[in-house]
Scaffold this active site. Structure first.
Site, PDB file in Angstrom:
ATOM      1  CB  ALA A  63      -5.645   7.372  -9.005  1.00 23.34           C
ATOM      2  N   GLY A 108      -4.764  -7.635  -5.515  1.00 26.01           N
ATOM      3  CA  GLY A 108      -3.968  -7.258  -4.335  1.00 26.01           C
ATOM      4  C   GLY A 108      -4.840  -7.372  -3.092  1.00 26.01           C
ATOM      5  CG  HIS A 160       4.807   6.736   2.221  1.00 24.06           C
ATOM      6  ND1 HIS A 160       5.245   7.797   1.477  1.00 24.06           N
ATOM      7  CD2 HIS A 160       3.475   6.621   1.967  1.00 24.06           C
ATOM      8  CE1 HIS A 160       4.226   8.306   0.791  1.00 24.06           C
ATOM      9  NE2 HIS A 160       3.141   7.614   1.067  1.00 24.06           N
ATOM     10  CB  THR A 166       1.208  10.963  -3.127  1.00 21.87           C
ATOM     11  OG1 THR A 166       0.386   9.806  -3.006  1.00 21.87           O
ATOM     12  CG2 THR A 166       0.419  12.202  -2.755  1.00 21.87           C
ATOM     13  CE  LYS A 197       4.641   4.904  -1.390  1.00 19.34           C
ATOM     14  NZ  LYS A 197       3.752   4.053  -2.199  1.00 19.34           N
TER      15      LYS A 197
HETATM   16  N1  LIG Z   1      -3.648   4.886  -4.971  1.00 18.74           N
HETATM   17  C1  LIG Z   1      -3.584   5.042  -3.656  1.00 18.74           C
HETATM   18  O1  LIG Z   1      -4.264   5.896  -3.067  1.00 18.74           O
HETATM   19  C2  LIG Z   1      -2.657   4.157  -2.876  1.00 18.74           C
HETATM   20  C3  LIG Z   1      -2.656   4.199  -1.471  1.00 18.74           C
HETATM   21  C4  LIG Z   1      -1.829   3.315  -0.784  1.00 18.74           C
HETATM   22  C5  LIG Z   1      -1.025   2.430  -1.493  1.00 18.74           C
HETATM   23  N2  LIG Z   1      -1.040   2.459  -2.856  1.00 18.74           N
HETATM   24  C6  LIG Z   1      -0.259   1.510  -3.644  1.00 18.74           C
HETATM   25  O2  LIG Z   1      -1.010   0.303  -3.671  1.00 18.74           O
HETATM   26  C7  LIG Z   1      -0.105  -0.796  -3.785  1.00 18.74           C
HETATM   27  C8  LIG Z   1      -0.352  -1.786  -2.667  1.00 18.74           C
HETATM   28  O3  LIG Z   1      -0.009  -1.200  -1.429  1.00 18.74           O
HETATM   29  P1  LIG Z   1      -0.139  -2.021  -0.078  1.00 18.74           P
HETATM   30  O4  LIG Z   1       0.401  -1.184   0.999  1.00 18.74           O
HETATM   31  O5  LIG Z   1      -1.517  -2.573   0.025  1.00 18.74           O
HETATM   32  O6  LIG Z   1       0.897  -3.224  -0.415  1.00 18.74           O
HETATM   33  P2  LIG Z   1       0.950  -4.691   0.211  1.00 18.74           P
HETATM   34  O7  LIG Z   1       0.322  -4.698   1.571  1.00 18.74           O
HETATM   35  O8  LIG Z   1       2.353  -5.142   0.055  1.00 18.74           O
HETATM   36  O9  LIG Z   1      -0.010  -5.563  -0.750  1.00 18.74           O
HETATM   37  C9  LIG Z   1       0.372  -5.914  -2.050  1.00 18.74           C
HETATM   38  C10 LIG Z   1      -0.685  -6.825  -2.634  1.00 18.74           C
HETATM   39  O10 LIG Z   1      -0.339  -7.119  -3.979  1.00 18.74           O
HETATM   40  C11 LIG Z   1      -0.337  -8.543  -4.147  1.00 18.74           C
HETATM   41  N3  LIG Z   1       0.640  -8.921  -5.173  1.00 18.74           N
HETATM   42  C12 LIG Z   1       1.971  -8.689  -5.178  1.00 18.74           C
HETATM   43  N4  LIG Z   1       2.531  -9.207  -6.302  1.00 18.74           N
HETATM   44  C13 LIG Z   1       1.513  -9.778  -7.005  1.00 18.74           C
HETATM   45  C14 LIG Z   1       1.434 -10.497  -8.231  1.00 18.74           C
HETATM   46  N5  LIG Z   1       2.529 -10.738  -8.983  1.00 18.74           N
HETATM   47  N6  LIG Z   1       0.227 -10.928  -8.654  1.00 18.74           N
HETATM   48  C15 LIG Z   1      -0.882 -10.714  -7.907  1.00 18.74           C
HETATM   49  N7  LIG Z   1      -0.873 -10.036  -6.726  1.00 18.74           N
HETATM   50  C16 LIG Z   1       0.305  -9.580  -6.288  1.00 18.74           C
HETATM   51  C17 LIG Z   1       0.027  -9.088  -2.775  1.00 18.74           C
HETATM   52  O11 LIG Z   1      -0.341 -10.452  -2.677  1.00 18.74           O
HETATM   53  P3  LIG Z   1       0.404 -11.428  -1.600  1.00 18.74           P
HETATM   54  O12 LIG Z   1      -0.074 -10.997  -0.249  1.00 18.74           O
HETATM   55  O13 LIG Z   1      -0.054 -12.780  -1.987  1.00 18.74           O
HETATM   56  O14 LIG Z   1       1.883 -11.227  -1.809  1.00 18.74           O
HETATM   57  C18 LIG Z   1      -0.827  -8.157  -1.915  1.00 18.74           C
HETATM   58  O15 LIG Z   1      -2.178  -8.565  -1.948  1.00 18.74           O
HETATM   59  C19 LIG Z   1       1.305  -0.204  -3.780  1.00 18.74           C
HETATM   60  O16 LIG Z   1       1.728  -0.027  -5.110  1.00 18.74           O
HETATM   61  C20 LIG Z   1       1.086   1.140  -3.093  1.00 18.74           C
HETATM   62  O17 LIG Z   1       2.073   2.086  -3.433  1.00 18.74           O
HETATM   63  C21 LIG Z   1      -1.838   3.286  -3.552  1.00 18.74           C
END
Ligand SMILES: NC(=O)c1ccc[n+]([C@@H]2O[C@H](COP(=O)([O-])OP(=O)(O)OC[C@H]3O[C@@H](n4cnc5c(N)ncnc54)[C@H](OP(=O)(O)O)[C@@H]3O)[C@@H](O)[C@H]2O)c1
Length: 256
Positions: free
Chosen positions: A125, A11, A158, A169, A162
């Site tokens: 997490a 990601g 959010h 969370t 999202k």
């Molecule tokens: N654990 C935590 O503390 C925390 C905090 C914030 C967010 N999150 C979670 O983290 C995730 C990402 O959030 P974000 O805001 O960064 O989302 P985002 O900006 O939409 O980024 C998603 C990423 O995943 C990639 N991706 C999507 N489908 C894929 C696939 N089939 N194979 C490989 N890569 C793929 C996208 O690539 P492309 O750009 O090429 O589409 C992009 O790099 C979400 O699930 C969010 O809920 C967790």
């Protein structure tokens, strides 16, 4: 770099992925060795460091999981829910520990986490912030101490991008509240949830305990994604070389 932990970011082109890459670039004990994005993604072929705004790191963003994980000891999965199953399978095949930071996981993905944890270390997490970990402990304590006629509700806001609702969370905080009530053997009404997707809000969570004539609220506000990233990098250090098993941030940060 000698002794540095090789890390792959899954990601890598996303909001969290870029934040993680900035954190890895600034850390002397972590080295970025792989960067995955979606097939056909706009960032494919770009240098991950340049894309994250920290200059050339010599790691191209690709869509091939095998290549992204080839030299990695730890993978940080911040893709979107549907990709998690493929990421887990690839990490398992290569014996690479993984932090599943992606949220919106379905029951099948959770089963896969359980299965993969027999062979590799898997840390799930939905929120890697240290303060949210502390908040969950406070929520559990409040739920245990307050009388059962206090209603418990989780409210979250959010950004409009999202996809999952409730957030990971919100689910974690509801589970903490439930654990508090279960511990004391009481039963109240179900824990409520409300959520808003709007604007550019990074993430806000409030747990309300509403009783007759008074209300206690615990709130966490994320101002930017660096808090998630620094917790995720703590988890990466903790996961490196960890024996197979299923872990949470409580294992990394302590249970208090
Ligand atoms: N654990 C935590 O503390 C925390 C905090 C914030 C967010 N999150 C979670 O983290 C995730 C990402 O959030 P974000 O805001 O960064 O989302 P985002 O900006 O939409 O980024 C998603 C990423 O995943 C990639 N991706 C999507 N489908 C894929 C696939 N089939 N194979 C490989 N890569 C793929 C996208 O690539 P492309 O750009 O090429 O589409 C992009 O790099 C979400 O699930 C969010 O809920 C967790």
């Amino acid at each position: 770099m000698t002794g540095s932990i090789p890390v792959a970011v899954l990601g890598a082109s996303g909001r969290m992925g870029r934040e993680l890459i900035r954190g890895i670039a600034a850390a002397s004990d972590l080295t970025l060795v792989g960067a995955l994005a979606s097939p056909g993604g706009a960032a494919l072929g770009r240098d991950a460091g340049v894309f994250a705004g920290v200059g050339v790191l010599g790691v191209a963003i690709g869509a091939d999981r095998g290549a992204a994980l080839k030299s990695a000891r730890v993978a940080l999965d911040f893709t979107l829910g549907p990709a998690v199953a493929e990421n887990l399978a690839a990490c398992r095949e290569r014996g690479c520990a993984v932090l599943v930071g992606a949220t919106g996981l379905d029951a099948a993905a959770r089963d896969l986490i359980q299965a993969a944890s027999r062979d590799i270390a898997v840390l799930e997490a939905g929120n890697t912030s240290v303060a949210v970990h502390v908040m969950a402990q406070l929520v559990q304590t409040a739920a245990r101490l307050l009388p059962e006629d206090f209603d418990i509700d989780v409210f979250e806001v959010h950004h409009r991008g999202k996809r999952d609702l409730p957030s990971g969370t919100a689910l974690q905080l509801a589970a903490a509240a439930k654990a508090g009530r279960d511990l004391s053997g009481r039963s109240g009404r179900a824990i409520g949830h409300a959520g808003l997707r709007a604007g550019s809000v990074v993430g806000e969570h409030t747990v309300s305990f509403s009783g007759p004539g008074e209300r206690l609220e615990l709130t966490h506000r994320s101002q930017d994604r660096s808090a998630f990233a620094s917790g995720a990098l703590l988890a990466a250090r903790w996961l490196a070389g960890r024996r197979p098993g299923r872990y949470t941030m409580a294992d990394v940060l302590g249970r208090g």
